[in-house]
Design a protein around this motif. Structure first.
Motif, PDB file in Angstrom:
ATOM      1  N   LEU A   1       0.808  -1.218   0.000  1.00  0.00           N
ATOM      2  CA  LEU A   1       0.000   0.000   0.000  1.00  0.00           C
ATOM      3  C   LEU A   1       0.841   1.268   0.000  1.00  0.00           C
ATOM      4  O   LEU A   1       0.528   2.231  -0.706  1.00  0.00           O
ATOM      5  N   TYR A   2       1.913   1.283   0.795  1.00  0.00           N
ATOM      6  CA  TYR A   2       2.607   2.530   1.072  1.00  0.00           C
ATOM      7  C   TYR A   2       4.061   2.561   0.621  1.00  0.00           C
ATOM      8  O   TYR A   2       4.698   3.613   0.698  1.00  0.00           O
ATOM      9  N   GLY A   3       4.590   1.431   0.157  1.00  0.00           N
ATOM     10  CA  GLY A   3       5.964   1.406  -0.322  1.00  0.00           C
ATOM     11  C   GLY A   3       6.104   2.109  -1.657  1.00  0.00           C
ATOM     12  O   GLY A   3       5.122   2.574  -2.250  1.00  0.00           O
ATOM     13  N   PRO A   4       7.334   2.216  -2.181  1.00  0.00           N
ATOM     14  CA  PRO A   4       7.543   2.833  -3.496  1.00  0.00           C
ATOM     15  C   PRO A   4       6.687   2.141  -4.558  1.00  0.00           C
ATOM     16  O   PRO A   4       6.724   0.921  -4.703  1.00  0.00           O
ATOM     17  N   GLY A   5       5.890   2.917  -5.271  1.00  0.00           N
ATOM     18  CA  GLY A   5       5.019   2.338  -6.279  1.00  0.00           C
ATOM     19  C   GLY A   5       3.804   1.643  -5.708  1.00  0.00           C
ATOM     20  O   GLY A   5       3.073   0.963  -6.435  1.00  0.00           O
ATOM     21  N   ASN A  65      -7.121   0.699   6.921  1.00  0.00           N
ATOM     22  CA  ASN A  65      -5.922   0.592   6.104  1.00  0.00           C
ATOM     23  C   ASN A  65      -4.632   0.700   6.905  1.00  0.00           C
ATOM     24  O   ASN A  65      -3.560   0.871   6.319  1.00  0.00           O
ATOM     25  N   VAL A  66      -4.727   0.637   8.228  1.00  0.00           N
ATOM     26  CA  VAL A  66      -3.538   0.438   9.053  1.00  0.00           C
ATOM     27  C   VAL A  66      -3.252  -1.070   9.012  1.00  0.00           C
ATOM     28  O   VAL A  66      -4.071  -1.869   9.472  1.00  0.00           O
ATOM     29  N   VAL A  83     -12.781  11.568  16.239  1.00  0.00           N
ATOM     30  CA  VAL A  83     -13.797  10.650  15.725  1.00  0.00           C
ATOM     31  C   VAL A  83     -13.160   9.704  14.723  1.00  0.00           C
ATOM     32  O   VAL A  83     -12.470  10.145  13.794  1.00  0.00           O
ATOM     33  N   ALA A  84     -13.382   8.409  14.913  1.00  0.00           N
ATOM     34  CA  ALA A  84     -12.969   7.394  13.936  1.00  0.00           C
ATOM     35  C   ALA A  84     -14.221   6.751  13.363  1.00  0.00           C
ATOM     36  O   ALA A  84     -15.112   6.344  14.107  1.00  0.00           O
ATOM     37  N   VAL A  85     -14.287   6.662  12.042  1.00  0.00           N
ATOM     38  CA  VAL A  85     -15.436   6.069  11.353  1.00  0.00           C
ATOM     39  C   VAL A  85     -14.917   4.938  10.475  1.00  0.00           C
ATOM     40  O   VAL A  85     -14.010   5.151   9.664  1.00  0.00           O
ATOM     41  N   ASP A  86     -15.514   3.764  10.625  1.00  0.00           N
ATOM     42  CA  ASP A  86     -15.047   2.642   9.808  1.00  0.00           C
ATOM     43  C   ASP A  86     -16.073   1.534   9.791  1.00  0.00           C
ATOM     44  O   ASP A  86     -16.950   1.464  10.651  1.00  0.00           O
ATOM     45  N   SER A 102      -1.292  -4.022  -6.537  1.00  0.00           N
ATOM     46  CA  SER A 102      -2.305  -3.900  -7.583  1.00  0.00           C
ATOM     47  C   SER A 102      -3.696  -3.593  -7.048  1.00  0.00           C
ATOM     48  O   SER A 102      -4.593  -3.262  -7.823  1.00  0.00           O
ATOM     49  N   CYS A 103      -3.909  -3.719  -5.735  1.00  0.00           N
ATOM     50  CA  CYS A 103      -5.245  -3.512  -5.178  1.00  0.00           C
ATOM     51  C   CYS A 103      -5.138  -2.961  -3.759  1.00  0.00           C
ATOM     52  O   CYS A 103      -4.089  -3.061  -3.121  1.00  0.00           O
ATOM     53  N   ASP A 104      -6.245  -2.373  -3.318  1.00  0.00           N
ATOM     54  CA  ASP A 104      -6.339  -1.984  -1.913  1.00  0.00           C
ATOM     55  C   ASP A 104      -6.481  -3.244  -1.072  1.00  0.00           C
ATOM     56  O   ASP A 104      -7.129  -4.211  -1.488  1.00  0.00           O
TER      57      ASP A 104
END
Length: 339
Positions: free
Chosen positions: A33-37, A148-149, A228-231, A261-263
């Protein structure tokens, strides 16, 4: 990345093989998700792949703006200009909507917290940061951020022991690794037993301790106000037996493969994030408190003012989507007052 790049040094090849090799889901997801590319650095942003409440209707941003004004009225006299901190700001859609919905004379300091680069054309009043600002007072709002953590996944083996699920980034294949306590340590093993106990072979859980800590750090940056956290989330009496890890690409749910390639997302054990004194309610209830009800306008309005009736009917449809119990209305909101 389907073929090994050529012409690289031995250390680079080793890094590439390590990235494609067997790892826990937390480490693999972080890179994907968060690395290069990684997925969240793609130019289309999250809105190109899934639809949140922010994208569903401008009523959501208007409700958050209302919550911000209510929070500002409760701040101590020395709090200064109220802040609105959007954590996991995507491409600034919620920030833009909230600023547009606020009264013209309402003073606000707006912050977008996001690991991706600042979007082009964003309102210059918005400060773009990789981490929440420390010591501000106002409303801190995290909409679909905690899911997404990255977290690790555990599964009960045939011997009855919860083991770390390892994944291969190249194709998403999985295997069971060492017992959770050995692979991750006692803190994760204790979290699992306290918040998501597993008993039967094949049962799975996402180990949410990193999310608990991320929320505590983030809410702790407020000097005064409301966090506030919403999920999409679950509580200890309604955990999914086989976990909720999944992927999204171009608006469709897909098999989670941590190759960028995906979330990759999983529902949040939001009750584990909540310290004593917090409130946990559904989005349906939260938005109704903020004036979003989904009630249809009276038919009499169609005769007296057809244009207003059509406008009100459209708004009612959007509100109904935001508050639908089996859909967006089933999201959980965590309210944490500070201090």
């Amino acid at each position: 990345m389907n073929e090994e790049p050529g012409g690289e040094g031995r250390s680079e090849r080793s890094e590439w093989h390590a990235w494609r090799g067997w790892r826990g889901w937390r480490e693999a997801t972080e890179t994907a998700l968060y690395g290069p590319g990684g997925f969240y650095h793609r130019p289309e942003g999250p809105a190109g792949h899934f639809r949140t409440s922010v994208h569903a209707s401008g009523l959501f941003a208007s409700a958050v703006a209302r919550l911000l004004t209510e929070t500002a009225r409760s701040l101590p006299p020395d709090a200064g200009v109220p802040a609105f901190v959007d954590v996991g700001a995507g491409r600034g859609e919620l920030l833009t909507g909230v600023l547009a919905a606020l009264p013209r004379d309402f003073p606000v300091r707006a912050y977008g917290v996001e690991r991706a680069a600042r979007p082009e054309g964003l309102d210059p009043r918005i400060e773009w940061l990789p981490e929440p600002p420390d010591g501000v007072s106002g409303l801190l709002f995290a909409n679909e951020w905690l899911d997404n953590v990255p977290v690790d996944v555990a599964e009960v083996a045939e011997d009855g022991v919860p083991r770390l699920v390892e994944v291969r980034a190249a194709d998403g294949a999985e295997r069971l690794g060492a017992p959770v306590a050995d692979a991750l340590g006692d803190a994760d093993a204790h979290w699992l037993e306290r918040w998501w106990p597993l008993r039967e072979p094949g049962e799975r859980a996402e180990i949410g301790r990193p999310r608990d800590e991320a929320w505590a750090r983030t809410a702790g940056t407020l000097r005064a106000g409301l966090a506030v956290a919403v999920d999409y989330a679950h509580t200890v009496d309604s955990r999914p037996s086989f976990g909720s890890l999944t992927g999204f690409r171009e608006g469709r749910e897909v098999r989670p493969v941590p190759d960028g390639s995906c979330d990759i997302t999983a529902h949040v054990a939001l009750d584990a994030c909540a310290p004593p004194g917090t409130e946990l309610i559904t989005q349906r209830e939260a938005l109704r408190r903020l004036g979003v009800s989904g009630e249809r306008p009276p038919l009499a309005l169609a005769n007296s003012d057809p244009v207003a009736y059509v406008r009100a009917l459209s708004g009612a449809g959007e509100a109904a989507e935001l508050t639908a119990p089996g859909g967006l209305g089933g999201f959980l909101w965590l309210f944490q007052r500070v201090p």
